[in-house]
Structure formats: C-alpha cells, structure tokens
Design a protein around this motif. Structure first.
Motif, PDB file in Angstrom:
ATOM      1  N   GLY A 160      15.802  29.633  -6.162  1.00  0.00           N
ATOM      2  CA  GLY A 160      14.890  30.519  -6.889  1.00  0.00           C
ATOM      3  C   GLY A 160      14.525  29.952  -8.245  1.00  0.00           C
ATOM      4  N   LEU A 161      15.514  29.348  -8.902  1.00  0.00           N
ATOM      5  CA  LEU A 161      15.287  28.738 -10.215  1.00  0.00           C
ATOM      6  C   LEU A 161      14.344  27.552 -10.111  1.00  0.00           C
ATOM      7  CD1 LEU A 161      16.030  28.634 -13.235  1.00  0.00           C
ATOM      8  CD2 LEU A 161      18.014  27.246 -12.619  1.00  0.00           C
ATOM      9  N   LEU A 162      14.445  26.803  -9.017  1.00  0.00           N
ATOM     10  CA  LEU A 162      13.556  25.662  -8.812  1.00  0.00           C
ATOM     11  C   LEU A 162      12.099  26.125  -8.784  1.00  0.00           C
ATOM     12  CD1 LEU A 162      13.182  22.638  -8.172  1.00  0.00           C
ATOM     13  CD2 LEU A 162      13.442  23.223  -5.751  1.00  0.00           C
ATOM     14  N   GLY A 163      11.848  27.253  -8.129  1.00  0.00           N
ATOM     15  CA  GLY A 163      10.501  27.801  -8.115  1.00  0.00           C
ATOM     16  C   GLY A 163      10.033  28.192  -9.506  1.00  0.00           C
ATOM     17  N   ALA A 164      10.965  28.699 -10.311  1.00  0.00           N
ATOM     18  CA  ALA A 164      10.619  29.088 -11.682  1.00  0.00           C
ATOM     19  C   ALA A 164      10.311  27.862 -12.545  1.00  0.00           C
ATOM     20  CB  ALA A 164      11.765  29.885 -12.300  1.00  0.00           C
ATOM     21  N   THR A 165      11.013  26.749 -12.312  1.00  0.00           N
ATOM     22  CA  THR A 165      10.720  25.534 -13.086  1.00  0.00           C
ATOM     23  C   THR A 165       9.304  25.048 -12.811  1.00  0.00           C
ATOM     24  OG1 THR A 165      11.562  23.991 -11.391  1.00  0.00           O
ATOM     25  CG2 THR A 165      13.145  24.806 -13.018  1.00  0.00           C
ATOM     26  N   ALA A 166       8.836  25.278 -11.592  1.00  0.00           N
ATOM     27  CA  ALA A 166       7.453  24.894 -11.269  1.00  0.00           C
ATOM     28  C   ALA A 166       6.465  25.716 -12.091  1.00  0.00           C
ATOM     29  CB  ALA A 166       7.205  25.078  -9.774  1.00  0.00           C
ATOM     30  N   MET A 167       6.778  27.015 -12.269  1.00  0.00           N
ATOM     31  CA  MET A 167       5.897  27.879 -13.069  1.00  0.00           C
ATOM     32  C   MET A 167       5.974  27.554 -14.556  1.00  0.00           C
ATOM     33  SD  MET A 167       6.040  31.667 -11.336  1.00  0.00           S
ATOM     34  CE  MET A 167       7.804  31.731 -11.006  1.00  0.00           C
ATOM     35  N   ALA A 168       7.062  26.892 -14.963  1.00  0.00           N
ATOM     36  CA  ALA A 168       7.210  26.533 -16.378  1.00  0.00           C
ATOM     37  C   ALA A 168       6.124  25.571 -16.833  1.00  0.00           C
ATOM     38  CB  ALA A 168       8.591  25.928 -16.626  1.00  0.00           C
ATOM     39  N   GLY A 169       5.417  24.981 -15.872  1.00  0.00           N
ATOM     40  CA  GLY A 169       4.316  24.090 -16.217  1.00  0.00           C
ATOM     41  C   GLY A 169       3.199  24.795 -16.969  1.00  0.00           C
ATOM     42  N   THR A 170       3.149  26.121 -16.879  1.00  0.00           N
ATOM     43  CA  THR A 170       2.102  26.878 -17.585  1.00  0.00           C
ATOM     44  C   THR A 170       2.270  26.819 -19.096  1.00  0.00           C
ATOM     45  OG1 THR A 170       3.387  28.931 -17.373  1.00  0.00           O
ATOM     46  CG2 THR A 170       1.762  28.461 -15.654  1.00  0.00           C
ATOM     47  N   ILE A 171       3.482  26.482 -19.574  1.00  0.00           N
ATOM     48  CA  ILE A 171       3.676  26.318 -21.024  1.00  0.00           C
ATOM     49  C   ILE A 171       3.959  24.857 -21.352  1.00  0.00           C
ATOM     50  CG2 ILE A 171       4.515  28.666 -21.376  1.00  0.00           C
ATOM     51  CD1 ILE A 171       7.361  27.444 -21.608  1.00  0.00           C
ATOM     52  N   GLY A 172       3.488  23.979 -20.478  1.00  0.00           N
ATOM     53  CA  GLY A 172       3.689  22.554 -20.712  1.00  0.00           C
ATOM     54  C   GLY A 172       5.144  22.154 -20.602  1.00  0.00           C
ATOM     55  N   GLY A 173       5.879  22.835 -19.720  1.00  0.00           N
ATOM     56  CA  GLY A 173       7.306  22.564 -19.602  1.00  0.00           C
ATOM     57  C   GLY A 173       7.643  21.259 -18.925  1.00  0.00           C
ATOM     58  N   GLY A 174       6.639  20.574 -18.396  1.00  0.00           N
ATOM     59  CA  GLY A 174       6.906  19.343 -17.690  1.00  0.00           C
ATOM     60  C   GLY A 174       7.405  19.620 -16.285  1.00  0.00           C
ATOM     61  N   GLY A 175       7.856  18.570 -15.625  1.00  0.00           N
ATOM     62  CA  GLY A 175       8.375  18.736 -14.281  1.00  0.00           C
ATOM     63  C   GLY A 175       7.289  18.700 -13.224  1.00  0.00           C
ATOM     64  N   ILE A 176       7.716  18.914 -11.990  1.00  0.00           N
ATOM     65  CA  ILE A 176       6.800  18.840 -10.857  1.00  0.00           C
ATOM     66  C   ILE A 176       5.701  19.898 -10.946  1.00  0.00           C
ATOM     67  CG2 ILE A 176       6.618  18.996  -8.347  1.00  0.00           C
ATOM     68  CD1 ILE A 176       8.054  16.514  -9.341  1.00  0.00           C
ATOM     69  N   GLY A 177       6.057  21.093 -11.430  1.00  0.00           N
ATOM     70  CA  GLY A 177       5.073  22.162 -11.552  1.00  0.00           C
ATOM     71  C   GLY A 177       3.956  21.808 -12.516  1.00  0.00           C
ATOM     72  N   ASP A 178       4.316  21.218 -13.651  1.00  0.00           N
ATOM     73  CA  ASP A 178       3.331  20.802 -14.649  1.00  0.00           C
ATOM     74  C   ASP A 178       2.426  19.713 -14.084  1.00  0.00           C
ATOM     75  OD1 ASP A 178       2.120  20.786 -17.201  1.00  0.00           O
ATOM     76  OD2 ASP A 178       3.327  19.054 -17.792  1.00  0.00           O
ATOM     77  N   LEU A 179       3.032  18.789 -13.328  1.00  0.00           N
ATOM     78  CA  LEU A 179       2.256  17.716 -12.705  1.00  0.00           C
ATOM     79  C   LEU A 179       1.237  18.290 -11.722  1.00  0.00           C
ATOM     80  CD1 LEU A 179       2.002  14.575 -12.315  1.00  0.00           C
ATOM     81  CD2 LEU A 179       3.560  14.846 -10.391  1.00  0.00           C
ATOM     82  N   ALA A 180       1.701  19.238 -10.910  1.00  0.00           N
ATOM     83  CA  ALA A 180       0.812  19.849  -9.925  1.00  0.00           C
ATOM     84  C   ALA A 180      -0.328  20.607 -10.596  1.00  0.00           C
ATOM     85  CB  ALA A 180       1.604  20.790  -9.018  1.00  0.00           C
TER      86      ALA A 180
END
Length: 222
Positions: A160-180
C-alpha cells in the motif's frame, strides 16, 4: 523500443527506482515504529482488553480513523507546513517521507491490531496465570505468537505504501511515480508509462513473495 522512451535513459530509471526504495524504506521504518505502539494500545485498552480503558481507546481509535479517512493526495498538501518545519522543504524525496509516514502509521496500526487479535485467548490466560506483567505478556506472548501474521500485515502495508510513493510524485517527490507523471503522462510518453507500471508490478511481486516466504518460515518454526 522507440527513441521517445530512450530519451529518458536507463540512468534516470535506476535513479527513480532508488528514490522509490529510499522513500519506501524510511517511511516503512518510521511508520512501523509508530504503528506497533498504536496497535498495542488499541488491543490492550479495547473492551475486554488486558488494560481496558474506554477513554484512551476512544482517543487513539479516533485519531487512527481520522488520519486514515484523509485521502493521501490531500494529506500531502495538508501537512506541508509540518513537512517544511521537519525537513526544511516542501518538495523532494525527503519531504515526501513525512506524509508517507502519516499515511502508513495508522494503516499499519489497524493491520497489526488485527494480527495481534488473532492470538488465541488461552495463551493470554496462561500468561496471566503465570503472573506475567503487561510488558512480559506483550514481549513474550503476544508478539511472538502473532509474528507470522505480523509479517503478512507489514507486507500488505508495504505494498500500500508503494502505491502512495507513486502519488508522491505530485509534490516532486521523485521515484517511479514522479517519472511516470513528469516524463510519461505530461509528455504523452505511453511506452514510458508502461515501463513504470511494469517496474511497480515487479516491486509488488518481490515484496509479496518475500513476505510470504518469511511468514511461512516463521509458522514452520513455531
């Protein structure tokens, strides 16, 4: 594979994967440290618990429910002042860890609470009959008996946390979510979007497989 995808570069993919692991690891670490005590308080102070306390249970239960009811995207924005005061910035990988901890701690608390409640009442009755105090009951009876289930609970929380890290891209959090979001969605790079989804699927499979393996070993050696 098209030049559109290659423009991102394998180094960028690796960096983003590392950032995701970084956020996941630290958020899970702090979230577990907070989540386990919360779960123990909920178990001990609930009705018919070892230290039943209606007021404490009501407060902790209310806080857990309140935080869990806030969608993560809103939580990201809502606690930005706190994030700024703790890490000195509102954006970036380190900044994303703060809302991730707020997200995962109550989630883990509920999962861990359920795991501990699975412990057979007879074990607690035996521990009480032996004269064990509250700490001894927790340390020598509750946690050891629930350890296999706890591993699966933390595994579920990690996914569940992994999914949240993807959403962290909305604040420029980096990671796979930010890349996507930045290089895939905003630039209409569909191939990159597919690659990021595949990477996340691989992460989930690895986490679940590891969690299942550890849980099985713990049950076997009971």
């Amino acid at each position: 594979m098209s030049d559109n995808l290659l423009n991102v570069g394998s180094d960028k993919l690796i960096d983003c994967a590392v950032q995701t692991i970084y956020m996941l690891g630290w958020a899970l670490f702090f979230g577990t440290i907070i989540g386990i005590p919360l779960a123990l308080v909920l178990v001990l102070t609930r009705k018919d618990g070892l230290r039943s306390n209606r007021i404490i249970y009501g407060i902790v239960n209310g806080i857990v429910n309140l935080v869990r009811s806030v969608p993560f995207v809103i939580l990201l924005v809502f606690i930005t002042p706190l994030t700024k005061s703790l890490v000195g910035t509102r954006i970036g990988t380190k900044a994303a860890i703060v809302p991730l901890v707020f997200y995962i701690a109550p989630y883990l608390a509920r999962l861990i609470e359920s795991s501990i409640l699975e412990v057979k009442p007879g074990i607690l009755e035996a521990a009480t009959a032996l004269g064990a105090n509250t700490f001894e009951i927790i340390w020598y009876f509750l946690l050891p008996e629930a350890k296999a289930s706890l591993v699966l609970a933390i595994t579920t929380g990690t996914i569940g946390l992994l999914g949240a890290t993807a959403m962290a891209g909305t604040i420029g959090g980096g990671g796979i979510g930010d890349l996507a979001l930045t290089y895939g969605y905003q630039r209409f790079n569909n191939e990159l979007m597919v690659v990021t989804v595949i990477i996340l699927i691989i992460f989930v499979q690895l986490i679940q497989t590891l969690g299942n393996y550890i849980s099985k070993k713990l049950r076997t050696h009971k």
